[in-house]
Design an enzyme around this catalytic site. Sequence first.
Site, PDB file in Angstrom:
ATOM      1  N   TYR A 141     -10.749 -10.865  -5.299  1.00 14.03           N
ATOM      2  CA  TYR A 141      -9.723 -11.308  -6.237  1.00 14.03           C
ATOM      3  C   TYR A 141     -10.286 -12.263  -7.292  1.00 14.03           C
ATOM      4  CZ  TYR A 141      -6.243  -9.437  -2.968  1.00 14.03           C
ATOM      5  OH  TYR A 141      -5.491  -8.614  -2.151  1.00 14.03           O
ATOM      6  N   LYS A 186     -15.692  -6.113   7.800  1.00 17.11           N
ATOM      7  CA  LYS A 186     -16.068  -4.698   7.707  1.00 17.11           C
ATOM      8  C   LYS A 186     -17.591  -4.625   7.691  1.00 17.11           C
ATOM      9  CE  LYS A 186     -14.875  -0.328   7.302  1.00 17.11           C
ATOM     10  NZ  LYS A 186     -14.364   0.402   8.474  1.00 17.11           N
ATOM     11  N   ASP A 218     -10.230  -2.179  10.032  1.00 15.55           N
ATOM     12  CA  ASP A 218      -9.415  -0.997  10.307  1.00 15.55           C
ATOM     13  C   ASP A 218      -8.918  -0.989  11.745  1.00 15.55           C
ATOM     14  OD1 ASP A 218     -12.102  -0.752  10.892  1.00 15.55           O
ATOM     15  OD2 ASP A 218     -12.325   1.269  10.101  1.00 15.55           O
ATOM     16  N   ASP A 242      -4.812 -10.582   2.935  1.00 17.69           N
ATOM     17  CA  ASP A 242      -3.618 -10.248   2.167  1.00 17.69           C
ATOM     18  C   ASP A 242      -2.905  -9.056   2.802  1.00 17.69           C
ATOM     19  OD1 ASP A 242      -1.707 -10.040   0.207  1.00 17.69           O
ATOM     20  OD2 ASP A 242      -3.080  -9.516  -1.403  1.00 17.69           O
ATOM     21  N   ASP A 246       0.633  -9.202   5.681  1.00 16.41           N
ATOM     22  CA  ASP A 246       1.881  -8.510   5.359  1.00 16.41           C
ATOM     23  C   ASP A 246       2.227  -7.499   6.446  1.00 16.41           C
ATOM     24  OD1 ASP A 246       2.235  -9.960   3.099  1.00 16.41           O
ATOM     25  OD2 ASP A 246       1.885  -8.334   1.690  1.00 16.41           O
TER      26      ASP A 246
END
Length: 355
Positions: A141, A186, A218, A242, A246
Amino acid sequence: MKASIVVLPGDGIGPEVASAGVAVLREVAQRFGHDFAFAEHAIGGDAIDRFGDPLPPVTREALLAADAVLLGAVGGPKWSDPNAPVRPEQGLLAMRKLLGVFANVRPLKLHPRTAALSPLKAERTKGVDLVFIRELTGGIYFGAKTRSDNDATDECRYSVEEVERVVRHAFDLARTRRRKVTSVDKANVLETSRLWRSVATRVAADYPDVELEHQLVDSMAMHLLTRPADYDVIVTENMFGDILTDEASVLAGSLGLSPSASIGGPGAGVYEPIHGSAPDIAGQALANPLGTILSAAMLLRHSLGLADEAAVVEAAVDHVLEHANLTRDLGGSATTHAVTRAVLDACAAKAEEAA
């Protein structure tokens, strides 16, 4: 104590829920003899409309002088054009960078009354009590970006210092809980994740009393839905956090229940519910204020050091969840104002009990 609190109502239902948070903080101040000064400023789409800037200079100045920040919500379809040069979310990123808040703390604990609203079966959500620590000022970001007619790039970059400080925050928190940290990356694909994993492993050696587990992002997404009660403190980088937070928020039955704190920097902490601006219900008094009110409790605890007062607010919310008529998202028919009033009444009662 005296404290200066900047309120950023923002967009959509933001002003409604921010007003509820302020009302509860005023109640706390009155009951416990504190002096809280509130100053309201613009951010996001509201700031774009009024100033042409999602974080205008007057807001920046107020943020730098504040002891804490209470945020409503930012964004909406009015400003959602991906090609627009100025967008509401740029205000959030600029605020985080300005204040240096690098750790986003999102607790998730299911209340028995709302657990039935979770999309998961009861046996999967029983005993869920976890906290996400999301790195907030690094990663993709904030990396360098390019865009042409044919391609685009977003750089994901992390330094050892950025990873270490947020991982240590997670381990310190785990020592106050069940002493387990799950670090999400990851590392089988990304170089930044391999750096993340190596730093987390090194830091863990300084916390022999805390268990460290590594999970790929994942598989973590799957485990949050199949065995969420197994987790205590989960720490991860900005984009992964992020997405995963959620996903995890729906376990509670409603986005409207989840608070968050963005802390760790030299500036004021930022406290906000994790839900969006919900423009479809804005101005109708349908918004659930409990996520914001619980964020206000985090503000009391983390920025002002008022743990007893925070506990009173949290106990009041528990009482309302147990006994009161709730908002529509929780299966009730109460308005935003009615739920806020119920929390204020419960705060008064809990404060008297604590006296």
